[in-house]
Design an enzyme around this catalytic site. Sequence first.
Site, PDB file in Angstrom:
ATOM      1  N   LYS A 188       0.813  -1.256  -0.056  1.00  0.00           N
ATOM      2  CA  LYS A 188      -0.082  -0.048   0.170  1.00  0.00           C
ATOM      3  C   LYS A 188       0.785   1.397   0.076  1.00  0.00           C
ATOM      4  O   LYS A 188       0.802   2.205  -0.849  1.00  0.00           O
ATOM      5  CB  LYS A 188      -0.956   0.009   1.116  1.00  0.00           C
ATOM      6  CG  LYS A 188      -1.683  -1.273   1.254  1.00  0.00           C
ATOM      7  CD  LYS A 188      -2.879  -1.038   2.629  1.00  0.00           C
ATOM      8  CE  LYS A 188      -2.152  -1.169   3.857  1.00  0.00           C
ATOM      9  NZ  LYS A 188      -1.476  -2.498   4.358  1.00  0.00           N
ATOM     10  N   ARG A 211     -10.487   0.256   8.402  1.00  0.00           N
ATOM     11  CA  ARG A 211     -10.082  -1.341   8.436  1.00  0.00           C
ATOM     12  C   ARG A 211     -11.264  -1.903   9.587  1.00  0.00           C
ATOM     13  O   ARG A 211     -11.019  -3.204   9.775  1.00  0.00           O
ATOM     14  CB  ARG A 211      -8.778  -1.319   9.364  1.00  0.00           C
ATOM     15  CG  ARG A 211      -7.399  -0.676   8.610  1.00  0.00           C
ATOM     16  CD  ARG A 211      -6.170  -1.216   9.634  1.00  0.00           C
ATOM     17  NE  ARG A 211      -5.008  -0.571   9.028  1.00  0.00           N
ATOM     18  CZ  ARG A 211      -3.779  -0.696   8.951  1.00  0.00           C
ATOM     19  NH1 ARG A 211      -3.613  -1.951   9.119  1.00  0.00           N
ATOM     20  NH2 ARG A 211      -3.000  -0.006   8.443  1.00  0.00           N
ATOM     21  N   ARG A 225      11.525  -1.710  11.728  1.00  0.00           N
ATOM     22  CA  ARG A 225      10.115  -1.261  12.439  1.00  0.00           C
ATOM     23  C   ARG A 225       9.849  -2.083  13.410  1.00  0.00           C
ATOM     24  O   ARG A 225       9.922  -3.395  13.434  1.00  0.00           O
ATOM     25  CB  ARG A 225       9.226  -1.520  11.116  1.00  0.00           C
ATOM     26  CG  ARG A 225       8.122  -0.378  11.260  1.00  0.00           C
ATOM     27  CD  ARG A 225       7.397  -0.117  10.153  1.00  0.00           C
ATOM     28  NE  ARG A 225       5.983  -0.886  10.296  1.00  0.00           N
ATOM     29  CZ  ARG A 225       4.894  -0.741   9.655  1.00  0.00           C
ATOM     30  NH1 ARG A 225       5.255  -0.096   8.432  1.00  0.00           N
ATOM     31  NH2 ARG A 225       3.841  -1.069   9.809  1.00  0.00           N
ATOM     32  N   ARG A 235      -0.688  -9.417  12.807  1.00  0.00           N
ATOM     33  CA  ARG A 235      -1.369  -8.353  11.793  1.00  0.00           C
ATOM     34  C   ARG A 235      -2.262  -8.916  10.662  1.00  0.00           C
ATOM     35  O   ARG A 235      -2.987  -8.403  10.350  1.00  0.00           O
ATOM     36  CB  ARG A 235      -0.075  -7.469  11.444  1.00  0.00           C
ATOM     37  CG  ARG A 235       0.390  -6.365  12.505  1.00  0.00           C
ATOM     38  CD  ARG A 235       1.797  -5.914  12.289  1.00  0.00           C
ATOM     39  NE  ARG A 235       2.042  -5.310  10.955  1.00  0.00           N
ATOM     40  CZ  ARG A 235       3.054  -5.034  10.266  1.00  0.00           C
ATOM     41  NH1 ARG A 235       4.258  -5.600  10.833  1.00  0.00           N
ATOM     42  NH2 ARG A 235       2.903  -4.400   9.136  1.00  0.00           N
TER      43      ARG A 235
HETATM   44  P1  AP5 Z   1       4.590  -1.515   2.113  1.00  0.00           P
HETATM   45  O1  AP5 Z   1       4.584  -0.706   0.861  1.00  0.00           O
HETATM   46  O2  AP5 Z   1       5.165  -0.874   3.139  1.00  0.00           O
HETATM   47  O3  AP5 Z   1       3.299  -2.412   2.300  1.00  0.00           O
HETATM   48  P2  AP5 Z   1       1.970  -1.975   3.091  1.00  0.00           P
HETATM   49  O4  AP5 Z   1       0.850  -2.503   2.670  1.00  0.00           O
HETATM   50  O5  AP5 Z   1       1.929  -0.481   3.106  1.00  0.00           O
HETATM   51  O6  AP5 Z   1       2.398  -2.681   4.626  1.00  0.00           O
HETATM   52  P3  AP5 Z   1       2.713  -2.044   5.998  1.00  0.00           P
HETATM   53  O7  AP5 Z   1       3.159  -2.868   6.799  1.00  0.00           O
HETATM   54  O8  AP5 Z   1       2.955  -0.614   6.179  1.00  0.00           O
HETATM   55  O9  AP5 Z   1       1.035  -2.075   6.498  1.00  0.00           O
HETATM   56  P4  AP5 Z   1       0.182  -2.306   7.734  1.00  0.00           P
HETATM   57  O10 AP5 Z   1      -1.106  -2.141   7.101  1.00  0.00           O
HETATM   58  O11 AP5 Z   1       0.695  -3.529   8.576  1.00  0.00           O
HETATM   59  O12 AP5 Z   1       0.732  -1.038   8.390  1.00  0.00           O
HETATM   60  P5  AP5 Z   1       0.246   0.454   8.825  1.00  0.00           P
HETATM   61  O13 AP5 Z   1       1.513   1.221   8.843  1.00  0.00           O
HETATM   62  O14 AP5 Z   1      -0.751   0.691   8.175  1.00  0.00           O
HETATM   63  O15 AP5 Z   1       5.631  -2.672   1.498  1.00  0.00           O
HETATM   64  C1  AP5 Z   1       5.987  -3.781   2.473  1.00  0.00           C
HETATM   65  C2  AP5 Z   1       7.429  -3.978   2.114  1.00  0.00           C
HETATM   66  O16 AP5 Z   1       7.364  -4.865   0.922  1.00  0.00           O
HETATM   67  C3  AP5 Z   1       8.432  -2.866   1.875  1.00  0.00           C
HETATM   68  O17 AP5 Z   1       9.690  -3.206   2.520  1.00  0.00           O
HETATM   69  C4  AP5 Z   1       8.414  -2.942   0.435  1.00  0.00           C
HETATM   70  O18 AP5 Z   1       9.568  -2.303   0.027  1.00  0.00           O
HETATM   71  C5  AP5 Z   1       8.238  -4.201   0.060  1.00  0.00           C
HETATM   72  N1  AP5 Z   1       7.573  -4.385  -1.351  1.00  0.00           N
HETATM   73  C6  AP5 Z   1       6.478  -3.729  -1.682  1.00  0.00           C
HETATM   74  N2  AP5 Z   1       5.880  -3.956  -2.824  1.00  0.00           N
HETATM   75  C7  AP5 Z   1       6.591  -5.020  -3.363  1.00  0.00           C
HETATM   76  C8  AP5 Z   1       6.648  -5.980  -4.324  1.00  0.00           C
HETATM   77  N3  AP5 Z   1       5.729  -5.750  -5.450  1.00  0.00           N
HETATM   78  N4  AP5 Z   1       7.644  -6.768  -4.543  1.00  0.00           N
HETATM   79  C9  AP5 Z   1       8.555  -6.866  -3.339  1.00  0.00           C
HETATM   80  N5  AP5 Z   1       8.695  -6.416  -2.332  1.00  0.00           N
HETATM   81  C10 AP5 Z   1       7.555  -5.324  -2.256  1.00  0.00           C
HETATM   82  O19 AP5 Z   1      -0.181   0.183  10.227  1.00  0.00           O
HETATM   83  C11 AP5 Z   1       0.470  -0.346  11.226  1.00  0.00           C
HETATM   84  C12 AP5 Z   1      -0.059  -0.451  12.674  1.00  0.00           C
HETATM   85  O20 AP5 Z   1      -0.905   1.147  12.950  1.00  0.00           O
HETATM   86  C13 AP5 Z   1      -1.481  -1.177  12.425  1.00  0.00           C
HETATM   87  O21 AP5 Z   1      -0.918  -2.621  12.841  1.00  0.00           O
HETATM   88  C14 AP5 Z   1      -2.395  -0.775  13.646  1.00  0.00           C
HETATM   89  O22 AP5 Z   1      -1.910  -1.260  14.966  1.00  0.00           O
HETATM   90  C15 AP5 Z   1      -2.121   0.773  13.368  1.00  0.00           C
HETATM   91  N6  AP5 Z   1      -3.356   1.286  12.536  1.00  0.00           N
HETATM   92  C16 AP5 Z   1      -3.025   1.681  11.363  1.00  0.00           C
HETATM   93  N7  AP5 Z   1      -4.349   2.242  10.595  1.00  0.00           N
HETATM   94  C17 AP5 Z   1      -5.134   1.924  11.441  1.00  0.00           C
HETATM   95  C18 AP5 Z   1      -6.416   1.790  11.283  1.00  0.00           C
HETATM   96  N8  AP5 Z   1      -7.241   2.353  10.206  1.00  0.00           N
HETATM   97  N9  AP5 Z   1      -7.257   1.384  12.319  1.00  0.00           N
HETATM   98  C19 AP5 Z   1      -6.647   0.906  13.655  1.00  0.00           C
HETATM   99  N10 AP5 Z   1      -5.190   0.557  13.684  1.00  0.00           N
HETATM  100  C20 AP5 Z   1      -4.524   1.431  12.604  1.00  0.00           C
END
Ligand code: AP5
Length: 193
Positions: A13, A88, A133, A144
């Site tokens: 994402k 979410r 992280r 997660r």
């Molecule tokens: P990346 O692009 O970072 O993927 P992502 O989908 O953004 O993954 P996140 O881990 O950031 O998502 P998340 O939903 O767990 O965390 P968030 O920060 O939103 O890519 C991941 C890796 O893969 C990178 O190293 C990238 O380089 C690599 N990659 C990407 N594309 C690739 C490809 N095609 N091929 C190979 N490699 C690739 O949330 C964190 C925490 O915050 C949650 O757990 C929760 O506690 C809280 N939170 C956030 N939003 C909410 C909400 N709406 N409600 C309640 N709690 C929330």
Amino acid sequence: MRLVLFGPPGAGKGTQATALSERYGIPHISTGDIFRANVGNDTELGREAKQYMDRGDLVPDEVVIAMVDERLGQDDAGDGFLLDGYPRTLAQVEALDKTVAQHGSQLDGVIRLLVDDEELMSRLLRRAEEQGRSDDTREVIASRIETYKDETEPTVAQYRERGILYDVDGEGDVDEVRSRVLDAAARAGAEAS
Ligand code: AP5
């Protein structure tokens, strides 16, 4: 354009958000990034969110909804936005509907990235080595992914019923995925107009 990027942890994402945000000139609003900035600055919001993030749980709805509402009320989000990682839960879906309706608009598309669990785990373990992280440990990643399946994935049915869900294969080169995501957004824009 009012878009949501949807998908499990590690689906890409954040990676794909930049191209979308640039293409449509809309702000990229990532709830995870906002929480991490608050954790980094040791704010009250950051201290509260951290307890949940470190376990791989969702931050309570009332906290997230108020934070996003405030962010969507800022001037740069007036003509459009790209939400990453929000909504979410069902309560967040409903809150977003309400907020968008108050602004006299509607969501144009929800782009869901589909990636296999094993690939998610391997991407996030690789990121753990590169960036350290705090929620990228094997145990927290598994939690997660579980939370996504239990609480978040079911909400997508709402968007499917409205005909604004665009599923995209999130596996393969980052560039290939980017072109699929941009195609999906273009279809969303065309169907909305
Ligand atoms: P990346 O692009 O970072 O993927 P992502 O989908 O953004 O993954 P996140 O881990 O950031 O998502 P998340 O939903 O767990 O965390 P968030 O920060 O939103 O890519 C991941 C890796 O893969 C990178 O190293 C990238 O380089 C690599 N990659 C990407 N594309 C690739 C490809 N095609 N091929 C190979 N490699 C690739 O949330 C964190 C925490 O915050 C949650 O757990 C929760 O506690 C809280 N939170 C956030 N939003 C909410 C909400 N709406 N409600 C309640 N709690 C929330």
